[in-house]
Scaffold this motif. Structure first.
Motif, PDB file in Angstrom:
ATOM      1  N   ALA A 129       1.035  -1.274  -0.153  1.00 52.49           N
ATOM      2  CA  ALA A 129       0.118  -0.169  -0.179  1.00 52.49           C
ATOM      3  C   ALA A 129       0.819   1.378  -0.009  1.00 52.49           C
ATOM      4  N   ARG A 130       1.947   1.301   0.668  1.00 61.87           N
ATOM      5  CA  ARG A 130       2.652   2.453   0.835  1.00 61.87           C
ATOM      6  C   ARG A 130       3.593   2.735  -0.377  1.00 61.87           C
ATOM      7  N   ALA A 131       3.931   1.537  -0.912  1.00 64.25           N
ATOM      8  CA  ALA A 131       4.492   1.823  -2.199  1.00 64.25           C
ATOM      9  C   ALA A 131       3.753   2.500  -3.285  1.00 64.25           C
ATOM     10  N   ILE A 132       2.625   2.121  -3.379  1.00 69.00           N
ATOM     11  CA  ILE A 132       1.675   2.457  -4.378  1.00 69.00           C
ATOM     12  C   ILE A 132       1.379   4.178  -3.996  1.00 69.00           C
ATOM     13  N   ALA A 133       1.111   4.239  -2.542  1.00 73.22           N
ATOM     14  CA  ALA A 133       0.689   5.546  -2.248  1.00 73.22           C
ATOM     15  C   ALA A 133       1.888   6.589  -2.565  1.00 73.22           C
ATOM     16  N   GLU A 134       3.242   6.196  -2.419  1.00 75.24           N
ATOM     17  CA  GLU A 134       4.179   6.965  -2.566  1.00 75.24           C
ATOM     18  C   GLU A 134       4.291   7.404  -3.995  1.00 75.24           C
ATOM     19  N   GLN A 135       4.107   6.318  -4.917  1.00 73.77           N
ATOM     20  CA  GLN A 135       4.161   6.638  -6.288  1.00 73.77           C
ATOM     21  C   GLN A 135       3.210   7.739  -6.832  1.00 73.77           C
ATOM     22  N   VAL A 136       2.180   7.658  -6.353  1.00 75.84           N
ATOM     23  CA  VAL A 136       1.052   8.437  -6.728  1.00 75.84           C
ATOM     24  C   VAL A 136       0.853   9.696  -5.970  1.00 75.84           C
ATOM     25  N   GLY A 137       1.486   9.899  -4.760  1.00 77.26           N
ATOM     26  CA  GLY A 137       1.396  11.005  -3.756  1.00 77.26           C
ATOM     27  C   GLY A 137       0.370  10.863  -2.988  1.00 77.26           C
ATOM     28  N   ILE A 138      -0.201   9.850  -2.494  1.00 77.23           N
ATOM     29  CA  ILE A 138      -1.111   9.956  -1.182  1.00 77.23           C
ATOM     30  C   ILE A 138      -0.301   9.770  -0.058  1.00 77.23           C
ATOM     31  N   GLU A 139      -0.652  10.756   0.885  1.00 77.17           N
ATOM     32  CA  GLU A 139       0.026  10.280   2.344  1.00 77.17           C
ATOM     33  C   GLU A 139      -0.724   9.797   3.328  1.00 77.17           C
ATOM     34  N   GLN A 140      -2.030   9.917   3.198  1.00 75.69           N
ATOM     35  CA  GLN A 140      -2.823   8.848   4.069  1.00 75.69           C
ATOM     36  C   GLN A 140      -3.209   7.536   3.881  1.00 75.69           C
ATOM     37  N   ILE A 141      -2.671   6.560   4.315  1.00 70.17           N
ATOM     38  CA  ILE A 141      -2.858   5.156   4.090  1.00 70.17           C
ATOM     39  C   ILE A 141      -3.616   4.533   5.358  1.00 70.17           C
ATOM     40  N   GLU A 142      -4.496   3.541   4.837  1.00 69.70           N
ATOM     41  CA  GLU A 142      -5.149   2.500   5.910  1.00 69.70           C
ATOM     42  C   GLU A 142      -4.983   1.250   5.013  1.00 69.70           C
ATOM     43  N   ALA A 143      -4.164   0.388   5.344  1.00 67.04           N
ATOM     44  CA  ALA A 143      -3.846  -0.819   4.930  1.00 67.04           C
ATOM     45  C   ALA A 143      -4.437  -1.830   5.927  1.00 67.04           C
ATOM     46  N   ARG A 144      -4.400  -3.239   5.169  1.00 67.26           N
ATOM     47  CA  ARG A 144      -4.889  -4.294   5.890  1.00 67.26           C
ATOM     48  C   ARG A 144      -6.384  -4.082   6.625  1.00 67.26           C
ATOM     49  N   VAL A 145      -7.237  -3.318   5.797  1.00 65.31           N
ATOM     50  CA  VAL A 145      -8.568  -3.099   6.498  1.00 65.31           C
ATOM     51  C   VAL A 145      -9.382  -4.347   6.015  1.00 65.31           C
ATOM     52  N   GLN A 146      -9.839  -5.082   7.052  1.00 63.56           N
ATOM     53  CA  GLN A 146     -10.751  -6.032   6.646  1.00 63.56           C
ATOM     54  C   GLN A 146     -12.136  -5.717   5.837  1.00 63.56           C
ATOM     55  N   PRO A 147     -12.730  -6.565   5.176  1.00 65.63           N
ATOM     56  CA  PRO A 147     -13.967  -5.913   4.403  1.00 65.63           C
ATOM     57  C   PRO A 147     -14.898  -5.317   5.162  1.00 65.63           C
ATOM     58  N   ASP A 148     -15.131  -6.052   6.643  1.00 69.00           N
ATOM     59  CA  ASP A 148     -16.032  -5.488   7.301  1.00 69.00           C
ATOM     60  C   ASP A 148     -15.621  -4.131   8.251  1.00 69.00           C
ATOM     61  N   GLN A 149     -14.415  -3.847   7.857  1.00 73.82           N
ATOM     62  CA  GLN A 149     -13.829  -2.520   8.428  1.00 73.82           C
ATOM     63  C   GLN A 149     -14.170  -1.560   7.664  1.00 73.82           C
ATOM     64  N   LYS A 150     -14.114  -1.452   6.272  1.00 73.89           N
ATOM     65  CA  LYS A 150     -13.965  -0.481   5.295  1.00 73.89           C
ATOM     66  C   LYS A 150     -15.139   0.458   5.652  1.00 73.89           C
ATOM     67  N   ALA A 151     -16.378   0.075   5.702  1.00 72.90           N
ATOM     68  CA  ALA A 151     -17.512   1.014   5.884  1.00 72.90           C
ATOM     69  C   ALA A 151     -17.247   1.937   7.226  1.00 72.90           C
ATOM     70  N   GLU A 152     -16.603   1.017   8.403  1.00 73.69           N
ATOM     71  CA  GLU A 152     -16.571   1.740   9.476  1.00 73.69           C
ATOM     72  C   GLU A 152     -15.437   2.909   9.482  1.00 73.69           C
ATOM     73  N   ARG A 153     -14.492   2.404   8.648  1.00 72.62           N
ATOM     74  CA  ARG A 153     -13.497   3.706   8.329  1.00 72.62           C
ATOM     75  C   ARG A 153     -13.910   5.053   7.707  1.00 72.62           C
ATOM     76  N   ILE A 154     -15.147   4.713   6.715  1.00 70.85           N
ATOM     77  CA  ILE A 154     -15.734   5.698   6.311  1.00 70.85           C
ATOM     78  C   ILE A 154     -16.449   6.406   7.337  1.00 70.85           C
ATOM     79  N   ARG A 155     -17.176   5.847   7.991  1.00 71.17           N
ATOM     80  CA  ARG A 155     -18.017   6.419   9.139  1.00 71.17           C
ATOM     81  C   ARG A 155     -17.071   7.182  10.098  1.00 71.17           C
ATOM     82  N   ASP A 156     -15.866   6.784  10.316  1.00 68.20           N
ATOM     83  CA  ASP A 156     -14.976   7.293  11.183  1.00 68.20           C
ATOM     84  C   ASP A 156     -14.731   8.938  10.561  1.00 68.20           C
TER      85      ASP A 156
END
Lengths: 806, 69
Positions: free
Chosen positions: A581-608
């Motif tokens: 995730a970090r490698a891809i984020a660096e290539q494209v210029g995104i600073e904020q990364i949330e990796a290893r997010v389980q499928p059921d947690q993705k919606a939760e991150r959005i809610r956060d």
């Protein structure tokens, strides 16, 4: 506590959604109501001790809505049916209006006849109680519950016209024909707005339907005698055995009994490189079986299965999705009471007010003024303001492969401050490519690629395919491999041109006693970037290494750059590991990364993120993204991958183009600006008319003039101007402009070769121009974007025996 | 392994011969191919389970050549 989920027909705007919310929410026993306009669904949580399911359904029916069959196909058919009914109503109303218009034109041009008022009276009754009957049902049901909406507003106007007209039959102070005429006109306009809103909606869902695979999910069940039968998933039991062939979706969660295969779990987990699975391993429904045939024992079904868990998360997210009240409804909330207020003021003014000043009252004038206020109070262009802007914006978006499913999606775009991007398949292509090659000193790169390609050419494993493609693109023709032996997922051994070639993971080579030198900074560098490294040995000695990775889409950098320029905060959200995730984020210029997010947690991150008072857009393609797509203020599904993602999204970006995201933002924002202008125009004519009408001096004909003027203004405004930024337009033009590639083709020796190249390329690709220079051995190809690119051109040339070099 | 010799009458230059060789060798099942410009001949060693003269002929036709037995 019980939950009821219903598909509803007949919702036209977010006011409908609010009406339903209110009507059901006020009933005892109802704990929570959630109405989704985009999905035309309602989710009700209720206590079955206090209220029963049929009661809840009855409320919806009473409000004038229909309850749709939850079956996907049927729902679409019903929607088409509704549209047809609506169109028929419109045609009838249109005919009646035309008749009324003829009479009025006669009247205005001085041809008077005693039957004019009577004829318009009949026309008014016919329009209001014929095609306009459905509006009355809706208006009454909402009025009864104390809800004021555009249906009430129309009925106020229409009935005022009717009453004014009837009064005019006896009292010449009331222009009967005009009053009746207004009733006909505004009712027809209301039907027209309803139809256009319906049409926009139906068109959007029709496009969505085309993207969905509506076949019921089936599995191939194997019985005790070994016979296979195709059955629907619902009919499976835990412990059943199913056979899954290469290339098929895995229908259930299970454990592998027999067979080995590469399983692509990217849409489930976000992992970009397929996992190698064999006996005893578990597999998850929704992933794709790539290479081998598997016999699987079902371990989970129904509520316990992965897909159903996702479905539950989607529902949960749907209920928690932040609502958007459409602008038009926010305005109506004040406008409707305003009109009613002015009506009351006008009658009071001419009775009580006048009496206070002069001691006399003028009731007829007061009634005239009141009726006039109602007649002018119905903003005809209002109903068209949003659909027209959406037709324009939606059409423009559709040309670019963007599908906007709802008006809300348009409205919210400009407020989005955070864009959450999935990694695999969204930012990246979603399949591995060779990104680097290292050969040992004794090895010639050409030989290395040729042997590697030859060894891998019969393997279906995506990593192997990546090596083969790379070798072919470098122009190597691959010799045949003999006697090969593969350890699935680890590596391959083959005899090629008399040499023994071993190709596979570093681990596999070490097992085959190939020495990997200690100085492996090349390897660790690549592994740090999340790349997969494989090695090859010839004659028992290391000859070279490949680094493979899922690479960024060609337009990823540009897209991210543009989004950042627009001050949007970007987040990379992935189920894949932190390193990749970090490698891809660096290539494209995104600073904020949330990796290893389980499928059921993705919606939760959005809610956060939403809890920090942010409006979030989520872009993703996989099953695992679906709950997050639903949860986000705008869910954007990219690619034509999975049904679940498409169904959960508000905006669908068809194809692989990521830049469509930027265009969607531009079109969404600008369309909404148009909607705002339209609303302003729609309200301004009536907004001026209403206070003037309180004087009782304005004739109802002004209502018609205001109507025509505002509708024309709204129409003109909707189709005027540009919805896409200059930068994006320029980019498009650039893209359309020609691109040229020059190849050096050393083995192009004669005119015959030139002819062959011309013939083959022009046959295979459309719109290309070819220039050849026989002396310099050069071929220059000019093409506009499309299916032509470097690798497809090379491939074509290699196929007819040339060896193109750049 | 089978061996076969046939004619490619429309070879115009050394390059054509080289390309024809490439085309033939790219075919699955062709072990070795040798095309000579001088006598416009092709000598192919191939596995008859995997490919055939017809397939070779087709592949060559794609590149604007004909093959005659």
């Amino acid at each position: 506590m019980q939950t009821l989920q219903l598909h509803i027909g007949g919702m036209a705007c977010s006011f409908c959604a609010q009406s339903i919310d209110k009507a059901i929410g006020q009933r005892e026993g109802v704990k929570k109501v959630n109405v989704s306009l985009a999905h035309e669904q309602v989710l009700i949580e209720y206590d079955s001790g206090d209220i029963k399911e049929p009661n809840l359904k009855q409320i919806l029916l009473d409000l004038g809505y229909t309850i749709r069959d939850p079956d996907k196909v049927k729902a679409f058919q019903e929607q088409q049916q509704e549209l047809k009914t609506h169109r028929n109503r419109l045609l009838v109303a249109f005919g009646l209006t035309l008749a009324a218009l003829v009479i009025m034109i006669m009247m205005w041009s001085g041809v008077m006849a005693w039957w004019h008022p009577w004829a318009t009276f009949v026309l008014a009754l016919a329009t209001m109680f014929g095609p306009g009957w459905y509006i009355k049902k809706k208006a009454w049901q909402s009025l009864r519950r104390g809800i004021l909406n555009q249906h009430n507003l129309l009925e106020f106007g229409a009935f005022s016209g009717l009453i004014g007209g009837i009064a005019g039959l006896y009292n010449p102070a009331f222009p009967a024909t005009e009053f009746f005429g207004v009733s006909v006109f505004i009712t027809t306009y209301h039907i027209l707005s309803g139809w256009s809103a319906n049409k926009v909606r139906a068109r959007a869902s029709e496009s969505v339907r085309k993207l969905l695979d509506l076949q019921p999910d089936t599995a191939r069940r194997v019985d005790e005698d070994g016979n296979e039968r195709e059955v629907e998933i619902d009919q499976l039991d835990i412990g059943d055995q199913v056979r899954i062939r290469p290339g098929e979706n895995i229908p259930v969660d299970g454990e592998i009994l027999e067979g080995r295969s590469g399983v692509d779990e990217s849409i489930v987990t976000g992992e970009s490189i397929p996992m190698e699975k064999g006996g005893g391993d578990t597999i998850v429904g929704g992933s794709i079986n790539q290479t081998g045939t598997l016999l699987v024992q079902v371990t989970a079904l129904g509520d316990d299965s992965f897909l159903n868990q996702i479905a539950r998360h989607i529902e949960e997210a749907r209920a928690m999705k932040p609502g958007i009240i459409q602008l038009v409804d926010r305005v109506l909330k004040y406008y409707v009471p305003g009109v009613v207020g002015f009506a009351i003021v006008s009658i009071l003014m001419w009775t009580l007010g006048l009496w206070l000043i002069t001691g006399q009252t003028n009731l007829p004038r007061g009634i005239f003024a009141m009726l006039d206020v109602f007649v002018l109070g119905y903003p005809c262009a209002l109903g068209m303001a949003t659909p027209l802007a959406m037709i324009r914006g939606g059409g423009m978006a559709a040309d670019r492969g963007i599908l906007m499913r709802s008006g809300e999606a348009f409205q919210i775009m400009k407020d989005i401050d955070t864009v959450v991007l999935d990694k695999t398949g969204t930012l990246t292509i979603g399949e591995p490519k060779v990104v680097d090659v290292l050969t040992t000193e004794q090895t010639r790169q050409n030989d290395f690629l040729r042997l590697a390609g030859a060894a891998e050419q019969h393997s279906e494993h995506p990593l192997a395919q990546a090596v083969v493609n790379y070798a072919k693109n470098e122009g190597e023709s691959l010799p045949e491999a003999e006697e090969f032996d593969s350890t699935t997922g680890k590596g391959i051994r083959a005899d090629i041109e008399g040499q023994t070639v071993i190709l596979g993971s570093l681990e596999y080579l070490e097992q085959q006693s190939v020495e990997i030198p200690a100085d492996t900074s090349w390897i660790s560098d690549h592994e740090d970037q999340g790349h997969t490294v494989i090695a090859m040995a010839t004659g028992g000695r290391l000859s070279g290494l490949f680094a493979l990775a899922d690479t960024l889409k060609a337009d990823a950098n540009e897209t991210v750059g543009r989004l950042k320029d627009q001050d949007r905060n970007l987040v990379l959200l992935t189920g894949d590991n932190e390193r990749t995730a970090r490698a891809i984020a660096e290539q494209v210029g995104i600073e904020q990364i949330e990796a290893r997010v389980q499928p059921d947690q993705k919606a939760e991150r959005i809610r956060d993120i939403q809890e920090q008072d942010k409006r979030v857009a989520m872009v993703g393609d996989g099953i695992n993204d679906a709950p997050a797509l639903t949860q986000a203020d705008v869910g954007m599904a990219i690619g034509t991958g999975t049904d679940i993602a498409i169904e959960s999204a508000d905006v669908i970006l068809m194809g692989e183009r990521l830049y469509a995201l930027v265009e969607a933002f531009e079109i969404g924002g600008n369309s909404f600006r148009k909607t705002k202008q339209n609303l302003l125009l729609a309200f301004s004519f009536n907004g001026i008319g209403v206070p003037l009408a309180t004087t009782g001096l304005l004739y109802p004909v002004w209502a018609m003039i205001a109507m025509v003027a505002s509708v024309t203004a709204v129409l003109a405004n909707s189709f005027w101007g540009r919805l896409i930024s200059k930068a994006s337009k320029y980019r498009e033009e650039q893209k359309e402009q020609q691109q040229t590639i020059t190849y050096r083709v050393p083995n192009m020796h004669c005119e015959h070769c030139v002819e062959t190249i011309n013939k083959t390329l022009t046959q295979r690709f459309e719109n290309i121009k070819i220039q050849t220079d026989l002396e310099q051995h050069e071929v220059t190809v000019a093409f506009t974007n499309g299916n032509v690119n470097d690798s497809s051109l090379r491939e074509a040339l290699v196929e007819i025996g040339f060896k193109p070099e750049k | 392994m089978e061996k076969l010799t046939f004619t490619i009458p429309d070879l115009h230059c050394e390059g054509c011969a080289e390309r024809s060789t490439n085309i033939l060798e790219r075919l699955d099942g062709v072990q070795e191919a040798k095309v000579t410009f001088e006598d416009k001949s092709a000598k192919v060693e191939f596995d008859s389970d995997k490919t055939s003269f017809d397939e070779m002929k087709q592949a060559l036709e794609k590149a604007n050549y004909t093959a005659e037995k």
